[in-house]
Write an enzyme that holds these catalytic residues in place. Structure first.
Site, PDB file in Angstrom:
ATOM      1  N   LYS A   1      -7.719  -5.355   9.974  1.00 35.72           N
ATOM      2  CA  LYS A   1      -6.801  -6.493   9.840  1.00 35.72           C
ATOM      3  C   LYS A   1      -6.599  -6.949   8.399  1.00 35.72           C
ATOM      4  O   LYS A   1      -6.029  -8.002   8.137  1.00 35.72           O
ATOM      5  CB  LYS A   1      -7.219  -7.701  10.704  1.00 35.72           C
ATOM      6  N   GLY A   2      -7.046  -6.114   7.467  1.00 35.19           N
ATOM      7  CA  GLY A   2      -6.855  -6.473   6.058  1.00 35.19           C
ATOM      8  C   GLY A   2      -5.460  -6.109   5.561  1.00 35.19           C
ATOM      9  O   GLY A   2      -5.028  -6.562   4.499  1.00 35.19           O
TER      10      GLY A   2
ATOM     11  N   SER B   1      -7.141 -13.126  12.596  1.00 37.19           N
ATOM     12  CA  SER B   1      -6.238 -12.003  12.862  1.00 37.19           C
ATOM     13  C   SER B   1      -6.916 -11.006  13.809  1.00 37.19           C
ATOM     14  O   SER B   1      -6.295 -10.489  14.745  1.00 37.19           O
ATOM     15  CB  SER B   1      -5.879 -11.325  11.540  1.00 37.19           C
TER      16      SER B   1
ATOM     17  N   ARG C   1       1.217 -10.483  13.608  1.00 39.42           N
ATOM     18  CA  ARG C   1       1.260 -11.322  14.820  1.00 39.42           C
ATOM     19  C   ARG C   1       1.175 -12.793  14.448  1.00 39.42           C
ATOM     20  O   ARG C   1       0.638 -13.145  13.398  1.00 39.42           O
ATOM     21  CB  ARG C   1       0.058 -10.994  15.716  1.00 39.42           C
ATOM     22  N   ILE C   2       1.653 -13.626  15.364  1.00 42.73           N
ATOM     23  CA  ILE C   2       1.491 -15.066  15.150  1.00 42.73           C
ATOM     24  C   ILE C   2       0.085 -15.440  15.606  1.00 42.73           C
ATOM     25  O   ILE C   2      -0.315 -15.113  16.732  1.00 42.73           O
ATOM     26  CB  ILE C   2       2.576 -15.853  15.918  1.00 42.73           C
ATOM     27  N   HIS C   3      -0.648 -16.072  14.718  1.00 41.35           N
ATOM     28  CA  HIS C   3      -2.032 -16.434  15.053  1.00 41.35           C
ATOM     29  C   HIS C   3      -2.056 -17.717  15.887  1.00 41.35           C
ATOM     30  O   HIS C   3      -1.207 -18.601  15.686  1.00 41.35           O
ATOM     31  CB  HIS C   3      -2.844 -16.675  13.774  1.00 41.35           C
TER      32      HIS C   3
ATOM     33  N   TYR D   1       7.412  -7.527   3.772  1.00 44.23           N
ATOM     34  CA  TYR D   1       8.079  -6.459   3.036  1.00 44.23           C
ATOM     35  C   TYR D   1       8.163  -5.220   3.928  1.00 44.23           C
ATOM     36  O   TYR D   1       7.252  -4.949   4.713  1.00 44.23           O
ATOM     37  CB  TYR D   1       7.316  -6.124   1.750  1.00 44.23           C
TER      38      TYR D   1
ATOM     39  N   ARG E   1      -8.748  -9.484   3.141  1.00 46.34           N
ATOM     40  CA  ARG E   1      -7.983 -10.736   3.197  1.00 46.34           C
ATOM     41  C   ARG E   1      -8.957 -11.894   3.203  1.00 46.34           C
ATOM     42  O   ARG E   1     -10.150 -11.690   3.475  1.00 46.34           O
ATOM     43  CB  ARG E   1      -7.149 -10.783   4.483  1.00 46.34           C
TER      44      ARG E   1
ATOM     45  N   THR F   1      -4.507  -2.571   6.348  1.00 47.34           N
ATOM     46  CA  THR F   1      -4.774  -1.145   6.114  1.00 47.34           C
ATOM     47  C   THR F   1      -3.542  -0.278   6.391  1.00 47.34           C
ATOM     48  O   THR F   1      -3.255   0.656   5.652  1.00 47.34           O
ATOM     49  CB  THR F   1      -5.963  -0.668   6.985  1.00 47.34           C
TER      50      THR F   1
HETATM   51  P1  A3P Z   1      -1.575 -10.160  11.040  1.00 47.64           P
HETATM   52  O1  A3P Z   1      -1.146  -9.458  12.265  1.00 47.64           O
HETATM   53  O2  A3P Z   1      -2.755 -11.010  11.229  1.00 47.64           O
HETATM   54  O3  A3P Z   1      -0.477 -10.894  10.347  1.00 47.64           O
HETATM   55  P2  A3P Z   1      -4.172  -3.807   9.694  1.00 47.64           P
HETATM   56  O4  A3P Z   1      -3.083  -2.836   9.445  1.00 47.64           O
HETATM   57  O5  A3P Z   1      -5.370  -3.540   8.857  1.00 47.64           O
HETATM   58  O6  A3P Z   1      -4.451  -3.974  11.148  1.00 47.64           O
HETATM   59  O7  A3P Z   1      -3.651  -5.215   9.181  1.00 47.64           O
HETATM   60  C1  A3P Z   1      -2.657  -5.934   9.824  1.00 47.64           C
HETATM   61  C2  A3P Z   1      -2.152  -6.986   8.893  1.00 47.64           C
HETATM   62  O8  A3P Z   1      -1.375  -6.399   7.865  1.00 47.64           O
HETATM   63  C3  A3P Z   1      -1.259  -7.996   9.540  1.00 47.64           C
HETATM   64  O9  A3P Z   1      -2.066  -9.046  10.001  1.00 47.64           O
HETATM   65  C4  A3P Z   1      -0.286  -8.397   8.417  1.00 47.64           C
HETATM   66  O10 A3P Z   1      -0.454  -9.715   7.995  1.00 47.64           O
HETATM   67  C5  A3P Z   1      -0.670  -7.467   7.274  1.00 47.64           C
HETATM   68  N1  A3P Z   1       0.453  -6.917   6.523  1.00 47.64           N
HETATM   69  C6  A3P Z   1       0.442  -6.713   5.192  1.00 47.64           C
HETATM   70  N2  A3P Z   1       1.602  -6.238   4.771  1.00 47.64           N
HETATM   71  C7  A3P Z   1       2.385  -6.117   5.855  1.00 47.64           C
HETATM   72  C8  A3P Z   1       3.721  -5.674   6.040  1.00 47.64           C
HETATM   73  N3  A3P Z   1       4.461  -5.273   5.012  1.00 47.64           N
HETATM   74  N4  A3P Z   1       4.220  -5.679   7.295  1.00 47.64           N
HETATM   75  C9  A3P Z   1       3.476  -6.111   8.341  1.00 47.64           C
HETATM   76  N5  A3P Z   1       2.192  -6.537   8.217  1.00 47.64           N
HETATM   77  C10 A3P Z   1       1.648  -6.550   6.986  1.00 47.64           C
END
Ligand code: A3P
Length: 345
Positions: A99-100, A190, A310-312, A292, A182, A102
């Protein structure tokens, strides 16, 4: 009569015009879709006279076509090999954090012409069953690339799994390791949100975040809760440092990757010794998504899947304060070890 003929001619010209524009769009679309592994950004910027990533453009386009054909099952693996395409072990791995950001990091790095991503999370080093299949199995999971390119994979579970550092070290002790983090409380929420969504999909009831993150008996932060433990970055990093020097790690600020991706990506390019090739052209803000997205060419662009961003759920502010206070000393240690201060509360 003359008027009728003119109208007919105008109609014909219009149809021809539409056909011509349609064909042109189709051609551009075809080129763009040949291989999403190979990002398309302004040509001049991608293949400079200097720098390590020099690929003959014509050959590159030809090989993109080959990959496309291979995926469609029109040519064999041997035919691909004949054209120097190889499956290489990764030179860099995004080891976490879940959830960072990745996925966003991997997709954005894949915009670089010298980087080829493994599309799936491979879970080779954290899954005993996969690990037992051996390194050749792992290599075969890698995408085809040129010898001059580097392959990158991401499996966020690597960061928190006990056995992984030693296993990666045994494969390549000089591998480059990327960790995207994060703000720990946001990351934990998240993480919770993702699990919650899974439970809801299966019609299962689930506890509120507050109930999981705070021990109801002690009213202290519940360190047994996985989402909390994962956010204690320094604890996990310390295990990795038994195998790899800190110089082999690069910390990506996942919060900044959301709001300002380019400078973060440029730091990664530097860390990977890649010539700077990702540009603002490749990244555009999509107001509907609130994130982005990636631009491959004038026609093709893509945003990450809806499961990213996602919306937290709303969390009790006192729980947030408690968690932030809890993470604070660990964060300080993390800054100190990594040399990257992230201004978290
Ligand atoms: P949230 O769903 O909490 O907003 P991972 O790929 O490690 O699972 O991380 C998911 C997170 O990537 C999302 O967390 C989101 O905030 C973040 N993120 C960063 N850049 C993004 C992008 N360009 N589009 C969508 N999510 C992005």
């Amino acid at each position: 009569m003359l008027f009728k003929q003119q109208a007919w001619l105008r109609q014909k010209l219009l149809v021809l015009g539409i056909l011509a524009v349609g064909s042109l769009l189709y051609l551009v679309a075809r080129v763009g879709s040949l291989d999403r592994l190979q990002p398309i950004c302004p040509i001049e910027g991608r293949f400079g006279a200097r720098g390590q990533a020099e690929f003959p453009l014509r050959a590159l386009q030809f090989k993109r076509g080959l990959l496309h054909e291979f995926r469609k099952g029109n040519i064999s693996k041997d035919q691909v090999h004949l054209h120097d395409l190889v499956q290489q072990l990764p030179k860099a791995i995004i080891i976490g954090v879940r959830k960072g950001g990745t996925r966003a990091l991997l997709e954005m790095l894949n915009l670089h012409p010298a980087v080829v991503k493994a599309s799936q999370e491979i879970h080779f080093f954290d899954n005993d069953e996969n690990y037992a299949k051996g390194i050749e199995w792992y290599r075969k999971k890698m995408p085809f690339s040129y010898p001059q390119q580097i392959t990158i994979e991401k499996s966020p579970a690597y960061f928190i799994t006990e056995e992984v550092p030693e296993r990666i070290y045994k494969m390549n002790s000089s591998i480059k390791l990327l960790i995207i983090v994060r703000e720990p409380t946001t990351r934990a929420i998240s993480d919770y949100t993702q699990v919650l969504e899974g439970k809801e999909r299966k019609n299962k009831t689930y506890y509120k975040f507050e109930k999981l993150a705070i021990d109801p008996n002690t009213c202290e932060v519940n360190t047994k809760y996985k989402a909390v433990r994962t956010s204690i970055y320094t604890k996990h990093l310390e295990r990795w440092l038994k195998y790899f020097p800190i110089e082999q790690f690069h910390i990506v600020d996942g919060d900044r990757l959301i709001t300002e991706p380019l400078p973060e990506l440029q730091l990664v390019e530097k860390f990977l010794n890649l010539p700077p090739r990702i540009s603002q052209y490749n990244l555009y803000f999509n107001a509907t998504r609130g994130f982005y997205c990636l631009r491959f060419n004038i026609i093709f662009n893509k945003c990450l899947a809806g499961s990213k961003g996602r919306i937290h759920p709303e969390v009790d502010p006192s729980v947030i304060t408690k968690l932030r206070k809890f993470f604070h000393p660990f964060n300080q240690k993390f800054y100190q070890i990594t040399g990257r201060t992230l201004n978290w509360p």
